[in-house]
Motif scaffolding. Structure first.
Motif, short mmCIF file in Angstrom:
data_model
loop_
_atom_site.label_atom_id
_atom_site.label_comp_id
_atom_site.label_asym_id
_atom_site.label_seq_id
_atom_site.Cartn_x
_atom_site.Cartn_y
_atom_site.Cartn_z
N VAL A 120 5.20 -3.52 40.76
CA VAL A 120 5.47 -2.09 40.70
C VAL A 120 5.27 -1.65 39.25
CG1 VAL A 120 7.12 -0.24 41.12
CG2 VAL A 120 7.13 -2.28 42.58
N THR A 121 4.21 -0.88 39.01
CA THR A 121 3.85 -0.49 37.64
C THR A 121 4.02 1.01 37.46
OG1 THR A 121 2.16 -2.24 37.62
CG2 THR A 121 2.06 -0.58 35.88
N PRO A 122 4.93 1.44 36.57
CA PRO A 122 5.04 2.88 36.26
C PRO A 122 3.84 3.32 35.43
CG PRO A 122 7.00 1.63 35.55
CD PRO A 122 5.92 0.65 35.84
N LEU A 123 3.21 4.40 35.85
CA LEU A 123 2.05 4.94 35.12
C LEU A 123 2.36 6.36 34.68
CD1 LEU A 123 -0.87 3.67 37.38
CD2 LEU A 123 -0.03 2.68 35.25
N SER A 124 2.17 6.62 33.39
CA SER A 124 2.52 7.90 32.80
C SER A 124 1.29 8.76 32.56
CB SER A 124 3.28 7.68 31.49
OG SER A 124 3.50 8.90 30.82
N LEU A 125 1.50 10.05 32.46
CA LEU A 125 0.44 10.98 32.08
C LEU A 125 0.39 11.19 30.58
CD1 LEU A 125 1.01 13.74 34.79
CD2 LEU A 125 -0.60 11.84 34.86
N SER A 126 1.33 10.62 29.86
CA SER A 126 1.43 10.82 28.43
C SER A 126 0.24 10.19 27.71
CB SER A 126 2.73 10.22 27.89
OG SER A 126 2.75 10.27 26.47
N PRO A 127 -0.39 10.92 26.78
CA PRO A 127 -1.52 10.36 26.04
C PRO A 127 -1.11 9.60 24.79
CG PRO A 127 -1.24 12.67 25.47
CD PRO A 127 -0.16 12.34 26.48
N CYS A 128 0.16 9.22 24.70
CA CYS A 128 0.65 8.56 23.48
C CYS A 128 -0.11 7.26 23.24
CB CYS A 128 2.14 8.29 23.59
SG CYS A 128 2.61 7.18 24.92
N ILE A 129 -0.34 6.96 21.97
CA ILE A 129 -1.08 5.77 21.56
C ILE A 129 -0.14 4.88 20.75
CG2 ILE A 129 -3.07 4.93 20.27
CD1 ILE A 129 -4.41 7.58 20.75
N GLU A 130 -0.32 3.58 20.91
CA GLU A 130 0.52 2.65 20.17
C GLU A 130 0.40 2.88 18.66
OE1 GLU A 130 -0.31 -1.32 21.32
OE2 GLU A 130 -0.02 -0.94 23.46
N THR A 131 1.48 2.61 17.94
CA THR A 131 1.55 2.93 16.51
C THR A 131 0.44 2.27 15.70
OG1 THR A 131 3.95 3.13 16.70
CG2 THR A 131 3.04 2.87 14.49
N ASP A 132 0.15 1.01 15.99
CA ASP A 132 -0.87 0.32 15.19
C ASP A 132 -2.26 0.90 15.42
OD1 ASP A 132 -0.84 -0.56 17.79
OD2 ASP A 132 -1.45 -2.61 17.32
N ILE A 133 -2.53 1.35 16.65
CA ILE A 133 -3.81 1.99 16.94
C ILE A 133 -3.89 3.34 16.24
CG2 ILE A 133 -5.29 2.92 18.76
CD1 ILE A 133 -4.13 0.85 20.65
N GLN A 134 -2.79 4.08 16.28
CA GLN A 134 -2.75 5.39 15.62
C GLN A 134 -2.99 5.23 14.11
OE1 GLN A 134 -2.08 8.29 17.34
NE2 GLN A 134 -2.36 9.56 15.55
N THR A 135 -2.37 4.22 13.51
CA THR A 135 -2.53 3.99 12.07
C THR A 135 -3.96 3.61 11.73
OG1 THR A 135 -0.22 3.26 11.91
CG2 THR A 135 -1.71 2.60 10.14
N ALA A 136 -4.54 2.71 12.53
CA ALA A 136 -5.92 2.27 12.28
C ALA A 136 -6.89 3.45 12.39
CB ALA A 136 -6.30 1.17 13.26
N ALA A 137 -6.71 4.28 13.42
CA ALA A 137 -7.58 5.44 13.58
C ALA A 137 -7.42 6.43 12.44
CB ALA A 137 -7.30 6.12 14.93
N SER A 138 -6.16 6.62 12.00
CA SER A 138 -5.89 7.54 10.90
C SER A 138 -6.56 7.06 9.61
CB SER A 138 -4.39 7.68 10.70
OG SER A 138 -4.09 8.51 9.60
N ASP A 139 -6.48 5.76 9.35
CA ASP A 139 -7.09 5.21 8.15
C ASP A 139 -8.61 5.37 8.18
OD1 ASP A 139 -4.61 4.49 7.31
OD2 ASP A 139 -4.77 2.38 7.91
N TRP A 140 -9.20 5.16 9.36
CA TRP A 140 -10.65 5.27 9.47
C TRP A 140 -11.11 6.71 9.26
CZ3 TRP A 140 -13.95 8.09 12.51
CH2 TRP A 140 -15.30 7.75 12.44
N ILE A 141 -10.39 7.67 9.89
CA ILE A 141 -10.75 9.08 9.76
C ILE A 141 -10.64 9.53 8.31
CG2 ILE A 141 -10.07 11.44 10.38
CD1 ILE A 141 -9.26 10.32 13.12
N SER A 142 -9.59 9.07 7.62
CA SER A 142 -9.39 9.44 6.21
C SER A 142 -10.53 8.93 5.34
CB SER A 142 -8.06 8.89 5.70
OG SER A 142 -6.98 9.44 6.43
N ALA A 143 -11.00 7.73 5.67
CA ALA A 143 -12.07 7.14 4.88
C ALA A 143 -13.43 7.73 5.22
CB ALA A 143 -12.08 5.63 5.09
N ALA A 144 -13.61 8.12 6.47
CA ALA A 144 -14.93 8.58 6.93
C ALA A 144 -15.21 10.03 6.56
CB ALA A 144 -15.05 8.39 8.44
N LEU A 145 -14.16 10.86 6.54
CA LEU A 145 -14.36 12.28 6.28
C LEU A 145 -14.14 12.61 4.80
CD1 LEU A 145 -12.54 13.81 9.38
CD2 LEU A 145 -14.99 13.38 9.06
#
Length: 377
Positions: free
Chosen positions: A348-373
């Motif tokens: 039995v797996t609860p599935l959410s509609l929330s688009p929340c992303i794990e903290t480490d993924i959020q940090t990695a994406a933030s670092d890449w965007i900061s460096a790329a733009l």
């Protein structure tokens, strides 16, 4: 010109026929006599004291998983059970909807439940059923999607039509469950669906009870995966969505198998327009299924150019999609959905509609965007 006497006789016959129909069916102001009849039948079967359940699936009306589930729900006598299912197999349709095409709703009835077959996807079925345009009600107590033939664990949830049906219900604010049986070729039997219903029925009843009490989770829907041998399961287990998946494999199909002029070569519209042209009598659903089955059995994808353009030099290729052996995760976690199912548990797996992303993924994406733009952006 017809003889005046013949015209008079025809008019009299039509008036007598109309009068007889009015005596059989009271006029409720609806433009469609068929709709009036369906509304009358619904009102006779509807019990306002019982919760409304909407059952959908991705396999269509002839699915044994749907049949056994509906029969069991009706047999309990606790609910008003309604159907809204695809006219053809839409098992791997994902969360797709039908736009710019007419969708047909043909009346259907199985196992003591009434409803409609829809010439669209499972998401179309749920969206239309909850819109208020199809049924006299628009918000059931619970939406149940299934029982699907085959696992929807892991990445298969993104492809799964049965999971999408439950997800659409939650998007519309209605609690929902999606149910799948881990069907295995040469091992599973049709009777396994009946056992699967017996396994999940207590969970369905509990969900309805807690929805009425207001204690059922409101921020998620539940995906229920039943093991291959339902009658010998080890019990329910709360699980997490895994990364389990099968490998998609596109196979080239010989062009000689589908020569020029083959009926699929000219299909610019979808099935929805063709279904819409069918009559709305009792045979429409059967005819639609036969048409869909004929085309589905070919299982090809054709590369089609712009509509209306004819070019003898244009290359056409044909392909068929198959899924190869499953890719297993290396993570040793018994709380993952597919591991629990393979171990004999009902996952039995609860599935959410929330688009929340794990903290480490959020940090990695933030670092890449900061460096790329550039800094000013």
């Amino acid at each position: 010109m017809m003889h005046p006497g013949l015209v008079s006789n025809l008019q009299e016959a039509l008036l007598n026929r109309k009068g007889a129909q009015q005596q059989q069916q009271p006029d409720n102001g609806d433009e469609s006599n068929d709709n009036a009849t369906e509304s009358t039948e619904d009102s006779l079967e509807f019990d306002a004291s019982k919760p409304i359940l909407l059952v959908t699936n991705s396999d269509g009306l002839d699915s044994p998983g749907l049949t056994h589930l509906v029969e069991a729900l009706v047999l309990q006598g606790l609910y008003n059970v309604y159907l809204c299912v695809p006219q053809s197999d839409k098992s791997v349709s994902g969360h797709s909807v039908t736009l710019r095409e007419t969708v047909e709703a043909a009346s259907a009835k199985i196992g003591g439940a009434t409803g409609f077959e829809i010439s669209g996807t499972p998401v179309d079925c749920v969206s239309l059923a909850l819109s208020g345009a199809l049924f006299s009600w628009s918000k059931p107590m619970l939406v149940i999607s299934g029982i699907n033939r085959g696992s929807s664990c892991g990445h298969h949830m993104f492809y799964s039509g049965v999971v999408a049906g439950a997800r659409e219900a939650l998007l519309c604010g209605v609690p929902s469950l999606s149910i799948s049986l881990n069907w295995k070729k040469d091992e599973s039997q049709e009777t396994d669906f009946k056992d699967a219903v017996s396994v999940c029925l207590p969970l369905i009843n509990a969900a309805i009870r807690d929805v009425e009490k207001g204690t059922f989770p409101k921020s998620c829907f539940l995906n229920i995966e039943i093991p291959t041998a339902p009658s010998s399961n080890k019990g329910f287990k709360l699980t997490k969505q895994s990364m389990w998946r099968s490998t998609p494999n596109w196979l080239a199909v010989s062009a000689s198998r589908y020569p020029t002029g083959h009926f699929l070569a000219n299909q610019q519209g979808g099935l929805g327009l063709q279904f819409a042209q069918l009559g709305r009598d009792a045979s429409a659903a059967g005819a639609a299924r036969r048409l869909a089955t004929q085309k589905k059995n070919l299982e090809i994808v054709e590369s089609i150019g712009a509509a209306g353009k004819s070019d003898p030099n244009r290359v056409k290729k044909y392909f068929r999609l198959e899924f190869l052996d499953n890719e297993q995760e290396e993570i040793d976690d018994d709380d993952l959905d597919y591991r629990a199912v393979e171990s004999g548990y009902v996952a039995v797996t609860p599935l959410s509609l929330s688009p929340c992303i794990e903290t480490d993924i959020q940090t990695a994406a933030s670092d890449w965007i900061s460096a790329a733009l550039p800094a000013e952006q």
